[in-house]
Design an enzyme around this catalytic site. Structure first.
Site, PDB file in Angstrom:
ATOM      1  N   CYS A   1      23.831  86.469  20.156  1.00 56.16           N
ATOM      2  CA  CYS A   1      23.773  87.032  18.818  1.00 56.16           C
ATOM      3  C   CYS A   1      24.942  87.983  18.632  1.00 56.16           C
ATOM      4  CB  CYS A   1      22.456  87.788  18.672  1.00 56.16           C
ATOM      5  SG  CYS A   1      22.264  88.577  17.085  1.00 56.16           S
TER       6      CYS A   1
ATOM      7  N   HIS B   1      16.026  86.687  29.421  1.00 57.27           N
ATOM      8  CA  HIS B   1      17.176  86.262  28.609  1.00 57.27           C
ATOM      9  C   HIS B   1      17.792  87.529  28.010  1.00 57.27           C
ATOM     10  CE1 HIS B   1      19.192  83.364  25.708  1.00 57.27           C
ATOM     11  NE2 HIS B   1      19.505  84.566  25.239  1.00 57.27           N
TER      12      HIS B   1
ATOM     13  N   HIS C   1      21.216  89.919  26.611  1.00 56.02           N
ATOM     14  CA  HIS C   1      22.528  89.918  25.965  1.00 56.02           C
ATOM     15  C   HIS C   1      23.368  91.071  26.511  1.00 56.02           C
ATOM     16  CE1 HIS C   1      21.392  87.317  22.225  1.00 56.02           C
ATOM     17  NE2 HIS C   1      21.095  86.753  23.374  1.00 56.02           N
TER      18      HIS C   1
ATOM     19  N   ASN D   1      25.048  86.509  24.663  1.00 59.53           N
ATOM     20  CA  ASN D   1      24.484  86.154  25.970  1.00 59.53           C
ATOM     21  C   ASN D   1      25.320  86.684  27.138  1.00 59.53           C
ATOM     22  OD1 ASN D   1      22.309  84.394  25.132  1.00 59.53           O
ATOM     23  ND2 ASN D   1      23.912  83.029  24.373  1.00 59.53           N
TER      24      ASN D   1
ATOM     25  N   ARG E   1      23.492  74.934  23.583  1.00 62.07           N
ATOM     26  CA  ARG E   1      22.689  75.134  22.366  1.00 62.07           C
ATOM     27  C   ARG E   1      22.990  76.518  21.774  1.00 62.07           C
ATOM     28  NH1 ARG E   1      19.474  78.526  19.640  1.00 62.07           N
ATOM     29  NH2 ARG E   1      18.487  79.136  21.607  1.00 62.07           N
ATOM     30  N   ASP E   2      22.639  77.544  22.504  1.00 60.84           N
ATOM     31  CA  ASP E   2      22.737  78.917  22.004  1.00 60.84           C
ATOM     32  C   ASP E   2      24.200  79.327  21.809  1.00 60.84           C
ATOM     33  OD1 ASP E   2      22.268  81.584  21.460  1.00 60.84           O
ATOM     34  OD2 ASP E   2      21.032  81.948  23.215  1.00 60.84           O
TER      35      ASP E   2
END
Lengths: 313, 313
Positions: free
Chosen positions: A243, A210, A212, A252, A16-17
């Protein structure tokens, strides 16, 4: 120093991400193949689709086909992301294909406005209704709070404010709250403080990290969260997605790098690291470009004595 | 959890450890320019050359010209690496151009044999003589122990064995011992244990951490060392050099990523992060390829509230 947790859970968010952030649309068949691979690595949680407007995120417009086309073992829990009631309506048309639903808001007022064109209060009013519907459908409700550690527009985001939102989510029925480092502003000292407070204020709720890797600090943040008792993490195979801001940055943290670090410390994940690296290499082939994960190149550490290992001075 | 140290020292190793690993030789003029830039960033320790056989490491054969050509502020301490007595002889011909000398051995018998074709005992017998000569010359003696956390040939390297070697170095006059993660086998849990023991067993000695980012875990290891009181770190601008093993892997942690993480946690380095990023970008131009550091792309975190920051959903 406290002992580290013996076991952690990892949710793979690449389908998804990760896929969402690819400039070229990936074919439905390729998505299905990659998800089927991931689901056979020992990863038992995968975020596979989101029900957003296809004109906004065309990369994920085939969510229904993906969910209906994949074939995953029974013990793998699939998650879909919904931005609003309409998204949940659409998801519920194929209710039997997934078991977890993620809803979200930003901790920063400005970021929420830019992202979904609503105030946090407006988003949360809707989220409370959606969460109750998710629970009523006997689905697992997980909430995600973006810009939890800092906002590119507002700068500092008060810890207390972020946890207030988390409590609202929990009260509405979310059994898991994920704290997202949307633009890579978290540092390990703050993460230690943050998760200590989050775990204390959210008893009975699964608290998920979560991070990055925007400035290379992603695994340091994961280690800091682990140290204070966080046992739930999200990451993306191949270091896909997240992002990419500023442009060209990584997003990520890579699942294979995270899993490698955990395994090296004796923290069990239940995942076959080689198999995840294979899946990331398959994604690399599909995407036709070199991915930025480290373990995809270096492979797992080999601790067996051997005469012909590569080395250097 | 203990408070983090308020200040750390960083040695920039790119001009030696980085340039040595470049496939194309960098011009002497470009090296001088890059070192002069680094020396004006606030970095007060730079490893600039090694006195090794030019047929073995042609990339560093211009060490004398580099040392004689650079122009650095008085408070910047320059280090050279010597592999043996002959190397020290050559270095001492330009004795006035540097103030620190590094000597080395591997903690792993097999790695030492492959690297310098001697047993550890043979290397240490020579190192003790060299260390005394360095001290007699009123130069600062720093020792480096390669494969401190694991060896690609032997696997596990006992902590106690590595610290025995460190004590030998200290007894011979080394006032700093660096522990190198030559092929990126360290993990943060072991690093915490390792530096706790090292700091306890080496009172009065500066204990230095040198990590690689082979599987993305470099900054996590740096954070773990910092947490237990390590205040001396080595890193390389642009993430240059180190040990690109397995082939294509990254080696040293990037100075700018390390400095970014420290500053974000309120740990002072005395270094201007923007200036180091500028130097890394200059190196990128000289080398004509994209470097792998994260901050070279993302830049420092901007905490000021701003209406037009980049972001993403």
């Amino acid at each position: 120093m406290n002992a580290l947790p013996a076991h952690v859970d990892i949710r793979e968010v690449g389908p998804r991400d990760g896929f969402q952030n690819e400039p070229e649309t990936i074919s439905t068949a390729a998505k299905i193949d990659l998800i089927n691979r991931l689901a056979r690595t020992g990863l038992r949680r995968i975020e596979v689709a989101s029900f957003v407007r296809p004109d906004v995120i065309p990369q994920l417009s085939d969510g229904v086909e993906v969910l209906q086309g994949i074939d995953v073992p029974d013990d793998v829990s699939l998650m879909v992301l919904v931005p609003n009631s309409k998204g949940l309506d659409n998801a519920l048309r194929i209710r039997e294909t997934f078991s977890e639903v993620a809803i979200f808001v930003s901790a920063s007022e400005t970021h929420n406005k830019r992202n979904v064109n609503r105030t946090i209060a407006e988003s949360m009013a809707d989220n409370e209704i959606i969460a109750k519907r998710i629970v009523a459908e006997d689905l697992r409700c997980a909430a995600v709070i973006a810009t939890s550690y800092g906002c590119p527009f507002e700068g500092t985001v008060p810890l207390r404010h972020t946890l207030d939102i988390a409590e609202q989510f929990a009260a509405a029925g979310a059994v898991e709250i994920g704290f997202g480092d949307t633009t890579g502003m978290a540092n390990p000292a703050y993460v230690g403080e943050f998760f200590t407070a989050a775990l204390e204020r959210l008893p009975g709720v699964e608290v998920t990290a979560h991070f990055h890797n925007t400035r290379g600090q992603g695994l340091a943040n994961a280690y800091a969260a682990l140290q204070v008792g966080c046992t739930s993490f999200e990451s993306s195979f191949g270091e896909l997605g997240g992002c990419p801001v500023p442009a060209g940055s990584t997003g990520n943290i890579a699942s294979e790098d995270l899993i490698s670090m955990f395994h090296e410390m004796g923290v069990a994940t239940g995942v076959d690291l080689d198999a995840v690296i294979d899946a990331a290499r398959a994604a690399q082939t599909v995407l036709g470009r070199k991915l930025t994960s480290h373990s995809i190149i270096a492979g797992p550490i080999d601790w067996s004595p051997t005469a012909d290992a590569p080395s250097c001075r």
